[in-house]
Design a protein around this motif. Structure first.
Motif, PDB file in Angstrom:
ATOM      1  N   LEU A 160       9.304  -5.267 -26.535  1.00 27.56           N
ATOM      2  CA  LEU A 160       7.818  -5.471 -26.979  1.00 27.56           C
ATOM      3  C   LEU A 160       6.976  -6.905 -25.986  1.00 27.56           C
ATOM      4  N   GLU A 161       7.644  -7.581 -26.764  1.00 27.50           N
ATOM      5  CA  GLU A 161       7.459  -8.765 -26.687  1.00 27.50           C
ATOM      6  C   GLU A 161       7.158  -9.697 -25.013  1.00 27.50           C
ATOM      7  N   SER A 162       8.483  -8.836 -24.130  1.00 24.86           N
ATOM      8  CA  SER A 162       8.300  -9.376 -22.773  1.00 24.86           C
ATOM      9  C   SER A 162       7.217  -9.309 -22.295  1.00 24.86           C
ATOM     10  N   ARG A 163       6.353  -9.772 -20.772  1.00 26.10           N
ATOM     11  CA  ARG A 163       5.367  -9.436 -20.174  1.00 26.10           C
ATOM     12  C   ARG A 163       6.274  -8.537 -19.025  1.00 26.10           C
ATOM     13  N   LEU A 164       5.725  -7.082 -19.675  1.00 29.49           N
ATOM     14  CA  LEU A 164       6.708  -6.081 -18.317  1.00 29.49           C
ATOM     15  C   LEU A 164       5.238  -5.469 -17.983  1.00 29.49           C
ATOM     16  N   VAL A 165       5.494  -5.141 -16.659  1.00 28.11           N
ATOM     17  CA  VAL A 165       5.389  -4.820 -15.313  1.00 28.11           C
ATOM     18  C   VAL A 165       5.439  -2.982 -15.263  1.00 28.11           C
ATOM     19  N   ASN A 166       4.744  -2.372 -15.528  1.00 27.03           N
ATOM     20  CA  ASN A 166       5.075  -1.036 -15.723  1.00 27.03           C
ATOM     21  C   ASN A 166       4.374  -0.232 -13.569  1.00 27.03           C
ATOM     22  N   TRP A 167       4.729  -0.079 -13.223  1.00 32.39           N
ATOM     23  CA  TRP A 167       4.397  -0.321 -11.203  1.00 32.39           C
ATOM     24  C   TRP A 167       4.595   1.192 -11.264  1.00 32.39           C
ATOM     25  N   THR A 168       4.688   2.345 -12.009  1.00 31.24           N
ATOM     26  CA  THR A 168       3.953   3.261 -12.341  1.00 31.24           C
ATOM     27  C   THR A 168       4.056   4.589 -13.710  1.00 31.24           C
ATOM     28  N   LEU A 169       2.959   3.571 -14.648  1.00 34.28           N
ATOM     29  CA  LEU A 169       2.724   4.372 -15.556  1.00 34.28           C
ATOM     30  C   LEU A 169       2.140   5.701 -15.166  1.00 34.28           C
ATOM     31  N   HIS A 170       0.809   5.185 -14.219  1.00 39.38           N
ATOM     32  CA  HIS A 170      -0.640   6.121 -14.588  1.00 39.38           C
ATOM     33  C   HIS A 170       0.090   7.070 -13.458  1.00 39.38           C
ATOM     34  N   ASP A 171       0.442   6.642 -12.123  1.00 49.81           N
ATOM     35  CA  ASP A 171       0.791   6.981 -10.629  1.00 49.81           C
ATOM     36  C   ASP A 171       1.595   6.518 -10.022  1.00 49.81           C
ATOM     37  N   PRO A 172       2.681   6.954  -9.021  1.00 48.19           N
ATOM     38  CA  PRO A 172       3.698   6.700  -8.731  1.00 48.19           C
ATOM     39  C   PRO A 172       3.700   5.502  -7.412  1.00 48.19           C
ATOM     40  N   TYR A 173       2.580   5.340  -6.904  1.00 50.03           N
ATOM     41  CA  TYR A 173       1.479   4.458  -5.910  1.00 50.03           C
ATOM     42  C   TYR A 173       1.046   3.104  -5.942  1.00 50.03           C
ATOM     43  N   ILE A 174       1.986   2.590  -5.558  1.00 52.67           N
ATOM     44  CA  ILE A 174       2.140   1.401  -5.448  1.00 52.67           C
ATOM     45  C   ILE A 174       1.841   0.544  -3.993  1.00 52.67           C
ATOM     46  N   ARG A 175       0.663  -0.473  -4.136  1.00 55.77           N
ATOM     47  CA  ARG A 175       0.291  -0.993  -3.144  1.00 55.77           C
ATOM     48  C   ARG A 175       0.965  -1.800  -2.057  1.00 55.77           C
ATOM     49  N   THR A 176       1.332  -2.321  -1.348  1.00 58.73           N
ATOM     50  CA  THR A 176       2.004  -3.346  -0.700  1.00 58.73           C
ATOM     51  C   THR A 176       1.795  -3.494   0.919  1.00 58.73           C
ATOM     52  N   SER A 177       2.025  -4.964   1.264  1.00 63.61           N
ATOM     53  CA  SER A 177       1.460  -5.149   2.467  1.00 63.61           C
ATOM     54  C   SER A 177       2.091  -5.946   3.658  1.00 63.61           C
ATOM     55  N   VAL A 178       2.095  -5.992   4.876  1.00 66.36           N
ATOM     56  CA  VAL A 178       3.287  -6.665   5.580  1.00 66.36           C
ATOM     57  C   VAL A 178       2.268  -7.588   6.699  1.00 66.36           C
ATOM     58  N   ARG A 179       3.069  -8.904   6.659  1.00 69.04           N
ATOM     59  CA  ARG A 179       2.080  -9.830   7.737  1.00 69.04           C
ATOM     60  C   ARG A 179       2.287  -9.943   8.661  1.00 69.04           C
ATOM     61  N   VAL A 180       1.994 -10.287   9.843  1.00 63.52           N
ATOM     62  CA  VAL A 180       2.523 -10.109  11.284  1.00 63.52           C
ATOM     63  C   VAL A 180       0.905 -11.662  11.965  1.00 63.52           C
ATOM     64  N   GLY A 181       1.604 -11.960  12.765  1.00 69.95           N
ATOM     65  CA  GLY A 181       1.500 -13.328  13.579  1.00 69.95           C
ATOM     66  C   GLY A 181       1.193 -12.713  14.722  1.00 69.95           C
ATOM     67  N   VAL A 182      -0.079 -13.403  15.620  1.00 76.22           N
ATOM     68  CA  VAL A 182       0.258 -12.756  17.461  1.00 76.22           C
ATOM     69  C   VAL A 182      -0.575 -13.863  17.742  1.00 76.22           C
ATOM     70  N   ALA A 183      -0.518 -14.430  18.960  1.00 79.62           N
ATOM     71  CA  ALA A 183      -0.684 -15.624  19.990  1.00 79.62           C
ATOM     72  C   ALA A 183      -1.925 -15.864  20.318  1.00 79.62           C
ATOM     73  N   TYR A 184      -2.904 -16.687  20.305  1.00 79.54           N
ATOM     74  CA  TYR A 184      -3.899 -16.935  20.492  1.00 79.54           C
ATOM     75  C   TYR A 184      -4.055 -16.473  21.597  1.00 79.54           C
ATOM     76  N   GLY A 185      -5.270 -15.427  22.118  1.00 75.77           N
ATOM     77  CA  GLY A 185      -5.885 -15.642  23.414  1.00 75.77           C
ATOM     78  C   GLY A 185      -5.968 -14.228  23.221  1.00 75.77           C
ATOM     79  N   SER A 186      -5.226 -13.170  22.162  1.00 74.29           N
ATOM     80  CA  SER A 186      -4.530 -11.795  22.122  1.00 74.29           C
ATOM     81  C   SER A 186      -6.361 -11.005  21.876  1.00 74.29           C
ATOM     82  N   ASP A 187      -5.931  -9.496  21.998  1.00 72.48           N
ATOM     83  CA  ASP A 187      -7.979  -9.132  21.383  1.00 72.48           C
ATOM     84  C   ASP A 187      -7.387  -8.568  20.871  1.00 72.48           C
TER      85      ASP A 187
END
Length: 287
Positions: A160-187
């Motif tokens: 109760l006292e800690s800062r708790l993050v509930n990832w699935t309180l209202h729905d089970p969906y979570i956003r995440t990301s992936v980063r990638v770097g490509v060479a200069y000159g790429s389309d």
């Protein structure tokens, strides 16, 4: 067994036999109350569409109601009026409160958690940097199973006292990301199309909301792209494993499309317009 244990008044006495029978009744009734509460929730409520945490609340409340009825029955059997315990129970409660402050605090916190329901059974939560799934919310503590299989017992008051993050309180969906770097000159438009194609092919990536590709930055050695997508925690697969699968697929698609994943590189420019520098380089070459 018929000898007097103590007297409540001149005409009302409690025998040792009554005490023994009352204790046996309490022990048997305790187990029967737990069994009855379990059977009611398991058998009668299993066919109804009630969540697991709601069933746990109903089972707990039913158990305590039955336990109170048992205590009242024992007091009636012994002929002890409730007013007799008014002063004694107050004194015991004060002493017990000072001696078991943390236990009472965690016990009350458990009831608050079950009534307000900021967390539910099977919710994925993050507390103090630890991510896991809620297994049970008990009288004193909450059991959280981490992704690596370890079980963490957290006192209810800390939940109760800690800062708790509930990832699935209202729905089970979570956003995440992936980063990638490509060479200069790429389309860059081709890079965007390939990343979206990877998202559409991956089985764990949600089609709604749609994945988004962001041209993040012109870095020192690469053009940085972030692809944001949504996944469901109900899939039963860890988030980092899903991101790993996405990276494997991106690497394969980039290779097929001829897109080069960037690596650190530097351009060195040498200025030979100064005659002294040219003379110095000539002398070194002769040496």
């Amino acid at each position: 067994m018929n000898k007097t244990a103590f007297s409540l008044s001149a005409t009302q006495v409690i025998t040792w036999g009554q005490i023994v029978y009352a204790l046996l009744f309490l022990v048997i009734a305790w187990f029967l109350s737990r069994l009855m509460a379990y059977l009611v929730v398991k058998k009668l409520l299993s066919s109804l569409r009630i969540s697991a945490d709601s069933r746990a609340v109903i089972q707990r409340v039913l158990f305590f109601v039955l336990l109170i009825l048992v205590l009242l029955t024992v007091l009636t059997y012994l002929g002890i009026p409730l007013a007799t315990f008014a002063f004694i129970s107050g004194a015991v409660a004060i002493g017990f409160g000072f001696g078991a402050k943390n236990i009472i605090e965690n016990f009350l916190s458990g009831w608050i958690l079950m009534s307000e329901r900021p967390i539910r059974i099977n919710d994925v939560v993050e507390i103090n940097g630890l991510i896991g799934r809620i297994m049970t919310v008990g009288h004193r503590s909450t059991l959280i199973k981490r992704n690596d299989g370890a079980d963490i017992v957290v006192p209810n008051s800390q939940v109760l006292e800690s800062r708790l993050v509930n990832w699935t309180l209202h729905d089970p969906y979570i956003r995440t990301s992936v980063r990638v770097g490509v060479a200069y000159g790429s389309d860059v438009q081709k890079v965007r199309s390939v990343l979206l194609a990877v998202m559409s092919e991956h089985e764990w990536v949600q089609k709604e909301p749609e994945p988004v590709v962001v041209f993040e930055d012109f870095a020192d050695s690469a053009l940085l792209f972030d692809v944001f997508f949504w996944v469901s925690m109900d899939s039963g697969r860890e988030m980092r494993l899903i991101r790993s699968d996405v990276r494997f697929l991106i690497e394969q698609k980039f290779k097929d499309a001829g897109i080069v994943v960037a690596f650190p590189q530097r351009d060195v420019h040498v200025n030979f317009t100064n005659p002294q520098q040219l003379a110095g380089l000539s002398e070194r070459s002769h040496d």
